[in-house]
Design a protein around this motif. Sequence first.
Motif, PDB file in Angstrom:
ATOM      1  N   MET A   1       0.830  -1.206   0.000  1.00 49.72           N
ATOM      2  CA  MET A   1       0.000   0.000   0.000  1.00 49.72           C
ATOM      3  C   MET A   1       0.861   1.252   0.000  1.00 49.72           C
ATOM      4  O   MET A   1       0.572   2.225  -0.701  1.00 49.72           O
ATOM      5  CB  MET A   1      -0.926  -0.007   1.223  1.00 49.72           C
ATOM      6  CG  MET A   1      -1.989  -1.106   1.180  1.00 49.72           C
ATOM      7  SD  MET A   1      -2.958  -1.164   2.692  1.00 49.72           S
ATOM      8  CE  MET A   1      -3.743   0.429   2.630  1.00 49.72           C
ATOM      9  N   ALA A   2       1.943   1.233   0.791  1.00 51.84           N
ATOM     10  CA  ALA A   2       2.828   2.404   0.817  1.00 51.84           C
ATOM     11  C   ALA A   2       3.470   2.607  -0.536  1.00 51.84           C
ATOM     12  O   ALA A   2       3.623   3.732  -1.018  1.00 51.84           O
ATOM     13  CB  ALA A   2       3.909   2.217   1.896  1.00 51.84           C
TER      14      ALA A   2
ATOM     15  N   MET B   1       4.308  17.740  -3.925  1.00 53.69           N
ATOM     16  CA  MET B   1       5.631  17.336  -3.436  1.00 53.69           C
ATOM     17  C   MET B   1       5.752  17.551  -1.929  1.00 53.69           C
ATOM     18  O   MET B   1       6.272  16.698  -1.196  1.00 53.69           O
ATOM     19  CB  MET B   1       6.724  18.126  -4.172  1.00 53.69           C
ATOM     20  CG  MET B   1       6.791  17.824  -5.659  1.00 53.69           C
ATOM     21  SD  MET B   1       7.766  19.037  -6.589  1.00 53.69           S
ATOM     22  CE  MET B   1       9.370  18.833  -5.842  1.00 53.69           C
ATOM     23  N   VAL B   2       5.245  18.694  -1.455  1.00 43.05           N
ATOM     24  CA  VAL B   2       5.342  19.002  -0.028  1.00 43.05           C
ATOM     25  C   VAL B   2       4.518  18.015   0.789  1.00 43.05           C
ATOM     26  O   VAL B   2       4.965  17.505   1.824  1.00 43.05           O
ATOM     27  CB  VAL B   2       4.901  20.452   0.223  1.00 43.05           C
ATOM     28  CG1 VAL B   2       4.762  20.728   1.716  1.00 43.05           C
ATOM     29  CG2 VAL B   2       5.896  21.426  -0.392  1.00 43.05           C
ATOM     30  N   ARG B   3       3.303  17.707   0.330  1.00 45.12           N
ATOM     31  CA  ARG B   3       2.461  16.771   1.080  1.00 45.12           C
ATOM     32  C   ARG B   3       3.054  15.364   1.063  1.00 45.12           C
ATOM     33  O   ARG B   3       2.910  14.609   2.029  1.00 45.12           O
ATOM     34  CB  ARG B   3       1.049  16.770   0.503  1.00 45.12           C
ATOM     35  CG  ARG B   3       0.295  18.067   0.756  1.00 45.12           C
ATOM     36  CD  ARG B   3      -1.158  17.985   0.327  1.00 45.12           C
ATOM     37  NE  ARG B   3      -1.843  19.254   0.532  1.00 45.12           N
ATOM     38  CZ  ARG B   3      -2.349  19.652   1.701  1.00 45.12           C
ATOM     39  NH1 ARG B   3      -2.258  18.858   2.765  1.00 45.12           N
ATOM     40  NH2 ARG B   3      -2.966  20.824   1.803  1.00 45.12           N
TER      41      ARG B   3
ATOM     42  N   GLN C   1       5.664  11.300   4.449  1.00 42.08           N
ATOM     43  CA  GLN C   1       6.757  10.351   4.633  1.00 42.08           C
ATOM     44  C   GLN C   1       7.195  10.269   6.086  1.00 42.08           C
ATOM     45  O   GLN C   1       7.554   9.209   6.579  1.00 42.08           O
ATOM     46  CB  GLN C   1       7.940  10.770   3.753  1.00 42.08           C
ATOM     47  CG  GLN C   1       9.076   9.774   3.719  1.00 42.08           C
ATOM     48  CD  GLN C   1      10.187  10.249   2.826  1.00 42.08           C
ATOM     49  OE1 GLN C   1      10.302  11.430   2.553  1.00 42.08           O
ATOM     50  NE2 GLN C   1      10.998   9.323   2.366  1.00 42.08           N
ATOM     51  N   THR C   2       7.166  11.400   6.791  1.00 43.62           N
ATOM     52  CA  THR C   2       7.612  11.432   8.187  1.00 43.62           C
ATOM     53  C   THR C   2       6.458  11.454   9.170  1.00 43.62           C
ATOM     54  O   THR C   2       6.684  11.392  10.381  1.00 43.62           O
ATOM     55  CB  THR C   2       8.480  12.678   8.422  1.00 43.62           C
ATOM     56  OG1 THR C   2       7.724  13.845   8.069  1.00 43.62           O
ATOM     57  CG2 THR C   2       9.729  12.623   7.568  1.00 43.62           C
TER      58      THR C   2
END
Length: 305
Positions: free
Chosen positions: A12-13, A54-56, A61-62
């Motif tokens: 899924m990731a 890109m920012v989202r 990711q973190t």
Amino acid sequence: MGFIKTQRRTTMAGSNTNNSWDRIQAGVRNTERLIRQKDYNSAMVKARQTVEFMVRALIGQTGSMDDDDLKDMIDALYQNRQITKASCDRYHKIRMMGNKAAHEGDNSASNANLAFHLLSQEIAVFSNDYLNRRRGSSRNSSRPVSSRQPASRQPASRSSRNGRRRYQKRRRRRFSPYDLMKLLIPVVCIALVVFVIRLIKPKTDEAESSSAAVVSTEATTGVTVSPTEPPTEPVTDPSTEPSQPVYRTTDTLNVRSAPSTESNRLGKLNAGVTVEYVRSENDEWAVILYDGQEAYVASQYLTTQ
């Protein structure tokens, strides 16, 4: 069962990552297409939208904050050191040009080209950083993790450590000739220095004592004694001495006590007699020695030879 769940989450990731990356790539292509169509306003809006994707993606990711304000999200990425200062500045420039195009109707070709140029630079950074990090995390999560290490390795590792320690202890106990030389060389150097100092010191003491004796002698006497030599008399050459003229009488001459014819007459000299001339008194009289005392005669009756 746990491995199957982990594999599903990884899948899924990976699908989410692929979807985000596809949307970002599509945004870059659409921005370039709109610039070619000279729709600069829509190109800047699309560039801003791509930056937001890109920012989202980086925030997801973190697992950090996910806010509706793009400016706050960009600043949060920079504060968390997920992007550099240069990337942060580029994101904000694209964001501001997109806002200006959306709210003020900016349709400048130069701004659109600049936004696309900055977006292209950040796409390269994003692909190298974000996607590689995603792939590495997916590989690590797909590996089954065992909670225990094999028991058979522990005795082997422990025995190897013990053997290494014993070997190091044996090496430390050895005393090589090189170690002995390292100890003896400083001792020999110190002994040589002491020997040289003792050789030099007596000479300096003797010189100091002799100089002190001379100073004390001069201080007590107050006179510096210097060797005296007997005076040497100058040697004169008789041939170099000037010869004195010899005075003789030319006629019978009276000798008087004063330069006057009225003075007392002391005696008389015959013609041709040598006299002891002393000096000239004046144009008429001369002084001579007569019977051991000075007397006067008429100078016109004297001649020199």
